[in-house]
Design an enzyme around this catalytic site. Structure first.
Site, PDB file in Angstrom:
ATOM      1  N   GLY A 156       0.811  -1.217   0.000  1.00  0.00           N
ATOM      2  CA  GLY A 156       0.000   0.000   0.000  1.00  0.00           C
ATOM      3  C   GLY A 156       0.842   1.264   0.000  1.00  0.00           C
ATOM      4  O   GLY A 156       0.547   2.227  -0.693  1.00  0.00           O
ATOM      5  N   ARG A 209      -0.616  -8.441  -3.520  1.00  0.00           N
ATOM      6  CA  ARG A 209      -0.614  -7.399  -2.497  1.00  0.00           C
ATOM      7  C   ARG A 209       0.157  -7.911  -1.288  1.00  0.00           C
ATOM      8  O   ARG A 209      -0.083  -9.033  -0.803  1.00  0.00           O
ATOM      9  CB  ARG A 209      -2.063  -7.059  -2.118  1.00  0.00           C
ATOM     10  CG  ARG A 209      -2.187  -6.269  -0.849  1.00  0.00           C
ATOM     11  CD  ARG A 209      -3.557  -5.652  -0.682  1.00  0.00           C
ATOM     12  NE  ARG A 209      -3.880  -5.419   0.722  1.00  0.00           N
ATOM     13  CZ  ARG A 209      -3.306  -4.494   1.491  1.00  0.00           C
ATOM     14  NH1 ARG A 209      -2.361  -3.719   1.005  1.00  0.00           N
ATOM     15  NH2 ARG A 209      -3.652  -4.367   2.763  1.00  0.00           N
ATOM     16  N   MET A 213      -8.006  -2.915   3.624  1.00  0.00           N
ATOM     17  CA  MET A 213      -8.793  -1.966   2.833  1.00  0.00           C
ATOM     18  C   MET A 213      -8.672  -2.133   1.318  1.00  0.00           C
ATOM     19  O   MET A 213      -9.120  -1.252   0.586  1.00  0.00           O
ATOM     20  CB  MET A 213      -8.402  -0.532   3.232  1.00  0.00           C
ATOM     21  CG  MET A 213      -8.582  -0.254   4.706  1.00  0.00           C
ATOM     22  SD  MET A 213      -8.274   1.454   5.161  1.00  0.00           S
ATOM     23  CE  MET A 213      -9.743   2.229   4.510  1.00  0.00           C
ATOM     24  N   ASP A 251      -1.996  -5.003  13.895  1.00  0.00           N
ATOM     25  CA  ASP A 251      -2.731  -4.560  15.080  1.00  0.00           C
ATOM     26  C   ASP A 251      -3.854  -5.566  15.303  1.00  0.00           C
ATOM     27  O   ASP A 251      -4.042  -6.457  14.472  1.00  0.00           O
ATOM     28  CB  ASP A 251      -3.282  -3.130  14.879  1.00  0.00           C
ATOM     29  CG  ASP A 251      -4.124  -3.004  13.615  1.00  0.00           C
ATOM     30  OD1 ASP A 251      -3.552  -2.723  12.554  1.00  0.00           O
ATOM     31  OD2 ASP A 251      -5.342  -3.224  13.687  1.00  0.00           O
TER      32      ASP A 251
END
Ligand code: ADE
Length: 234
Positions: free
Chosen positions: A21, A88, A180, A204
């Site tokens: 990202g 990704r 996301m 997290d």
């Protein structure tokens, strides 16, 4: 050739692309993992590099945050540059019995985004990873004795706010990560006909208000990148 978002020459992007990202993460990955890495995109500061990993030509390009940004880059990479594989390599929030630093392969991506519905006549698309890439990642992890969890993830448009009952819904459906981008990447891949996969480091945890310390984050992302690159080797 260039696109509205990529100013690379046509042959400057490899047919295999790693898509973190964060564009600075792309630069770091290129420096750490690529031989003869060259900068191929600076448009909008979405840094991109092409080089070689153990002889395999590969590009690493930032996707930005969220499905719209990720889908723009994935679509242009496939349509204009002929990219055939996009992985990704990102982070996610953990859900349920998964720990900070764990690696999670996103087998399928549910979402609160309307992106895939807009492409699919209002119907629900089962946004899923490419089986060949998934199998290669799972086999490579097993051979290297690296723990890799395979589960569903949830791609949200709302980092802040959103559904107040989301955590309970995710737990009830055994979803193990929130991020996301993956649902959009998988939807674009299914439409454009390239192979896609998301591998995520749990940075997290939604239930514990815990975040990975920077050193652990660095080590986790490096471990994930090495695993993904090894799994893509011929
Ligand atoms: N990426 C990493 N952690 C996340 C979280 N908790 N929610 C959405 N995206 C994330």
């Amino acid at each position: 050739m260039s696109t509205p978002h990529l100013d690379a020459a046509p042959d400057m992007i490899a047919d295999t692309v790693l898509l973190p990202g964060d564009p600075l993460r792309a630069r770091h990955m290129a420096h750490e993992f690529l031989d003869d890495g060259r900068e191929v995109n600076t448009r909008r500061n979405m840094l991109g590099y092409t080089g070689f990993y153990r002889g395999m030509r590969v590009s690493v390009i930032g996707s930005g945050m969220g499905i719209p940004s990720c889908a723009i880059y994935a679509t242009e990479l496939a349509r204009v540059f002929g990219v055939r594989r996009i992985v990704r390599v990102g982070t996610c929030g953990g859900v349920g019995d998964i720990e900070l630093g764990d690696l999670l392969l996103a087998q399928a991506a549910s979402t609160d985004s309307n992106f895939n519905r807009l492409q699919f006549g209002g119907h629900d698309l089962a946004a899923c990873a490419d089986f060949g890439l998934m199998r290669a990642a799972v086999d490579t992890a097993a051979a290297q004795r690296v723990a890799l969890r395979v589960a569903g993830v949830f791609s949200t448009d709302c980092f802040y706010g959103g559904d107040p009952q989301l955590l309970a819904r995710l737990l009830a459906h055994r979803i193990r990560g929130v991020e996301m981008e993956s649902a959009g990447l998988y939807g674009v891949a299914m439409r454009e006909g390239f192979q896609a996969l998301s591998v995520l480091t749990v940075s997290d945890h939604l239930e514990h208000d815990a975040h990975m310390p920077p050193t652990q984050r660095e080590q986790g992302l490096a471990r994930m990148t090495a695993l993904v690159l090894d799994s893509l080797l011929p």
